[in-house]
Design a protein around this motif. Sequence first.
Motif, PDB file in Angstrom:
ATOM      1  N   ALA A   1     132.886  20.462  19.376  1.00 19.20           N
ATOM      2  CA  ALA A   1     131.704  21.744  19.366  1.00 19.20           C
ATOM      3  C   ALA A   1     130.347  21.039  19.129  1.00 19.20           C
ATOM      4  O   ALA A   1     129.475  21.772  19.684  1.00 19.20           O
ATOM      5  N   ALA A   2     130.479  20.358  18.194  1.00 18.15           N
ATOM      6  CA  ALA A   2     129.100  19.810  17.696  1.00 18.15           C
ATOM      7  C   ALA A   2     128.449  19.062  18.975  1.00 18.15           C
ATOM      8  O   ALA A   2     127.159  19.104  19.155  1.00 18.15           O
ATOM      9  N   ARG A   3     129.339  18.437  19.747  1.00 16.36           N
ATOM     10  CA  ARG A   3     128.611  17.681  20.905  1.00 16.36           C
ATOM     11  C   ARG A   3     128.291  18.637  21.987  1.00 16.36           C
ATOM     12  O   ARG A   3     127.440  18.236  22.999  1.00 16.36           O
ATOM     13  N   THR A   4     128.861  19.784  21.978  1.00 23.17           N
ATOM     14  CA  THR A   4     128.731  20.702  23.199  1.00 23.17           C
ATOM     15  C   THR A   4     127.637  21.576  22.868  1.00 23.17           C
ATOM     16  O   THR A   4     126.686  22.158  23.629  1.00 23.17           O
ATOM     17  N   ALA A   5     127.367  21.974  21.503  1.00 17.23           N
ATOM     18  CA  ALA A   5     126.419  23.128  20.992  1.00 17.23           C
ATOM     19  C   ALA A   5     124.920  22.717  21.516  1.00 17.23           C
ATOM     20  O   ALA A   5     124.175  23.822  22.101  1.00 17.23           O
ATOM     21  N   ALA A   6     124.633  21.503  21.476  1.00 16.15           N
ATOM     22  CA  ALA A   6     122.942  21.308  21.726  1.00 16.15           C
ATOM     23  C   ALA A   6     122.553  21.597  23.126  1.00 16.15           C
ATOM     24  O   ALA A   6     121.616  22.008  23.395  1.00 16.15           O
ATOM     25  N   GLY A   7     123.424  21.553  24.099  1.00 17.79           N
ATOM     26  CA  GLY A   7     123.098  21.805  25.345  1.00 17.79           C
ATOM     27  C   GLY A   7     123.447  23.120  25.963  1.00 17.79           C
ATOM     28  O   GLY A   7     123.332  23.432  26.980  1.00 17.79           O
ATOM     29  N   LEU A   8     123.666  24.073  24.960  1.00 15.32           N
ATOM     30  CA  LEU A   8     123.955  25.461  25.237  1.00 15.32           C
ATOM     31  C   LEU A   8     122.718  26.239  25.419  1.00 15.32           C
ATOM     32  O   LEU A   8     121.650  25.783  24.885  1.00 15.32           O
ATOM     33  N   PRO A   9     122.646  27.396  25.985  1.00 19.36           N
ATOM     34  CA  PRO A   9     121.570  28.428  26.185  1.00 19.36           C
ATOM     35  C   PRO A   9     121.279  29.081  24.615  1.00 19.36           C
ATOM     36  O   PRO A   9     122.402  29.046  23.759  1.00 19.36           O
ATOM     37  N   PRO A  10     120.224  29.690  24.364  1.00 21.16           N
ATOM     38  CA  PRO A  10     120.177  30.353  23.246  1.00 21.16           C
ATOM     39  C   PRO A  10     121.182  31.456  22.936  1.00 21.16           C
ATOM     40  O   PRO A  10     121.766  31.911  24.164  1.00 21.16           O
ATOM     41  N   GLY A  11     121.315  31.917  21.838  1.00 25.12           N
ATOM     42  CA  GLY A  11     122.200  33.022  21.531  1.00 25.12           C
ATOM     43  C   GLY A  11     123.592  32.120  20.921  1.00 25.12           C
ATOM     44  O   GLY A  11     123.658  31.333  20.591  1.00 25.12           O
ATOM     45  N   THR A  12     124.360  33.390  20.308  1.00 24.38           N
ATOM     46  CA  THR A  12     125.658  33.114  19.860  1.00 24.38           C
ATOM     47  C   THR A  12     126.650  32.914  20.815  1.00 24.38           C
ATOM     48  O   THR A  12     127.002  33.841  21.579  1.00 24.38           O
ATOM     49  N   HIS A  13     127.564  31.852  20.751  1.00 30.93           N
ATOM     50  CA  HIS A  13     128.730  31.528  21.712  1.00 30.93           C
ATOM     51  C   HIS A  13     129.899  31.233  20.905  1.00 30.93           C
ATOM     52  O   HIS A  13     129.753  30.792  19.797  1.00 30.93           O
ATOM     53  N   HIS A  14     131.123  31.675  21.481  1.00 26.60           N
ATOM     54  CA  HIS A  14     132.330  31.323  20.809  1.00 26.60           C
ATOM     55  C   HIS A  14     132.708  30.220  21.978  1.00 26.60           C
ATOM     56  O   HIS A  14     132.565  29.706  22.981  1.00 26.60           O
ATOM     57  N   LEU A  15     133.766  29.295  21.346  1.00 25.45           N
ATOM     58  CA  LEU A  15     134.226  28.067  21.941  1.00 25.45           C
ATOM     59  C   LEU A  15     135.028  28.578  23.234  1.00 25.45           C
ATOM     60  O   LEU A  15     134.895  27.887  24.042  1.00 25.45           O
ATOM     61  N   HIS A  16     135.651  29.528  23.352  1.00 24.03           N
ATOM     62  CA  HIS A  16     136.197  30.086  24.626  1.00 24.03           C
ATOM     63  C   HIS A  16     135.189  30.175  25.653  1.00 24.03           C
ATOM     64  O   HIS A  16     135.553  30.629  26.793  1.00 24.03           O
ATOM     65  N   HIS A  17     133.933  30.476  25.248  1.00 25.20           N
ATOM     66  CA  HIS A  17     133.018  30.965  26.191  1.00 25.20           C
ATOM     67  C   HIS A  17     132.397  29.684  26.852  1.00 25.20           C
ATOM     68  O   HIS A  17     131.999  29.798  28.150  1.00 25.20           O
ATOM     69  N   VAL A  18     132.812  28.483  26.349  1.00 28.79           N
ATOM     70  CA  VAL A  18     131.972  27.161  26.758  1.00 28.79           C
ATOM     71  C   VAL A  18     133.079  26.118  27.313  1.00 28.79           C
ATOM     72  O   VAL A  18     132.814  25.225  27.908  1.00 28.79           O
ATOM     73  N   LEU A  19     134.166  26.192  26.740  1.00 27.35           N
ATOM     74  CA  LEU A  19     135.424  25.140  27.013  1.00 27.35           C
ATOM     75  C   LEU A  19     136.547  25.853  26.951  1.00 27.35           C
ATOM     76  O   LEU A  19     136.818  27.132  26.822  1.00 27.35           O
ATOM     77  N   THR A  20     137.349  24.997  27.743  1.00 26.63           N
ATOM     78  CA  THR A  20     138.780  25.397  27.830  1.00 26.63           C
ATOM     79  C   THR A  20     139.764  24.401  27.285  1.00 26.63           C
ATOM     80  O   THR A  20     139.299  23.211  26.799  1.00 26.63           O
ATOM     81  N   LEU A  21     141.129  24.551  27.382  1.00 25.85           N
ATOM     82  CA  LEU A  21     141.983  23.617  27.059  1.00 25.85           C
ATOM     83  C   LEU A  21     142.077  22.208  27.613  1.00 25.85           C
ATOM     84  O   LEU A  21     142.144  21.071  27.041  1.00 25.85           O
ATOM     85  N   ARG A  22     141.540  22.164  28.860  1.00 25.75           N
ATOM     86  CA  ARG A  22     141.235  20.856  29.657  1.00 25.75           C
ATOM     87  C   ARG A  22     140.222  20.103  29.017  1.00 25.75           C
ATOM     88  O   ARG A  22     140.135  19.000  29.392  1.00 25.75           O
ATOM     89  N   ASP A  23     139.254  20.840  28.234  1.00 28.29           N
ATOM     90  CA  ASP A  23     138.395  19.904  27.605  1.00 28.29           C
ATOM     91  C   ASP A  23     138.636  19.156  26.196  1.00 28.29           C
ATOM     92  O   ASP A  23     137.918  18.407  25.554  1.00 28.29           O
ATOM     93  N   LEU A  24     139.644  19.218  25.783  1.00 29.04           N
ATOM     94  CA  LEU A  24     140.191  18.842  24.440  1.00 29.04           C
ATOM     95  C   LEU A  24     140.403  17.373  24.566  1.00 29.04           C
ATOM     96  O   LEU A  24     140.897  16.868  25.773  1.00 29.04           O
ATOM     97  N   PRO A  25     139.933  16.324  23.847  1.00 26.69           N
ATOM     98  CA  PRO A  25     139.939  15.108  23.789  1.00 26.69           C
ATOM     99  C   PRO A  25     141.529  14.608  23.574  1.00 26.69           C
ATOM    100  O   PRO A  25     142.164  15.310  22.967  1.00 26.69           O
ATOM    101  N   SER A  26     141.959  13.662  24.411  1.00 24.02           N
ATOM    102  CA  SER A  26     143.441  13.150  24.157  1.00 24.02           C
ATOM    103  C   SER A  26     143.098  11.951  23.103  1.00 24.02           C
ATOM    104  O   SER A  26     142.489  11.136  22.894  1.00 24.02           O
ATOM    105  N   GLY A  27     144.504  11.729  22.743  1.00 22.24           N
ATOM    106  CA  GLY A  27     144.869  10.828  21.536  1.00 22.24           C
ATOM    107  C   GLY A  27     143.950  10.935  20.525  1.00 22.24           C
ATOM    108  O   GLY A  27     143.872   9.892  19.615  1.00 22.24           O
ATOM    109  N   GLN A  28     143.588  12.092  19.911  1.00 21.07           N
ATOM    110  CA  GLN A  28     142.997  12.418  18.503  1.00 21.07           C
ATOM    111  C   GLN A  28     143.859  13.213  17.655  1.00 21.07           C
ATOM    112  O   GLN A  28     143.308  13.987  16.927  1.00 21.07           O
TER     113      GLN A  28
END
Length: 307
Positions: A272-299
């Motif tokens: 989320a931290a890596r994603t947040a700085a590139g978002l437009p102004p306003g309050t967002h929820h994780l499901h607004h900007v990412l999906t399960l396919r964006d989850l890192p593997s091997g962690q």
Amino acid sequence: MTAALVLGGYGAVGREVVARLRQGGDTAVVAGRDAARADRPVDLTETGSYLAALAGIDVVVNASGVEDPRLAELAATRGVAFVDITATASYVAALERLDPPRPVLVSVGLAPGLTNLLATAVHESAPGPVDLAVLLGAGERHGAASTEWTYRLLGRRFHAHGTTIRNFTRPALFDLPGHGRRRLHRLDFSDQHTLSRDLDARVRTYFGLDSQPASAALAVLTWIPGASRAPRGLHLPGGDDWLILARGHDGTTRWARGRNQSHGTAVMTALAARTAAGLPPGTHHLHHVLTLRDLPSGQGIELAPER
């Protein structure tokens, strides 16, 4: 590369967030009141030290447990994005009302967070009501903020779908991979409120511990006056496994699991931290900007195979 100021960066979750960010090549600055453990000493009751700590920062990650919307507002005045791991519905609603000039990202941990992504995936396959199951390890030594949040809900009520519900009541049965059939109880996680609105469908969140006696004890304590003020620090028997499951009205399920709630929360929060700085102004929820396919593997987060 992201420069993140991690409030509560030496706490149970905060230190895991710091580790995940640094492992990914980002800059993670530990902030807290203890100068001996913090890279930048910050007292969140004093505006000056917080503002000074924002120099050179892209995003604030609030892992301190302090729920104050002004932290996001002040970060925005310095052009800094804000990420919060809170699960408190009223605080999330307050952040949504800010209309900040910089991005604020919430629903970023396991519940809410991973629950939001799983529920959205189930709803896409089977539009309609979704039930969420959150099973955490009773044996893990959770951080003070997480423990306090759970105790605070004992005996309290919340409103959902036109009904008033007491926390740790209204059980439902779930078939949980690796744990069999389990009875879980309703709990006021913020995800169910946000998702019910965004998916335009009834979403309910249920909670339990891997230790069935510990879960049963919470269901009893919620009826005892003053139980929320019981002494903290009790170490319960159980493991450190966690499991999150979303179940659609037609039986469609998606789940994720791992070990160590703090680690899993940190993996989601670093993303989320890596994603947040590139978002437009306003309050967002994780499901607004990412999906399960964006989850890192091997962690350390295992996803159920998509069927």
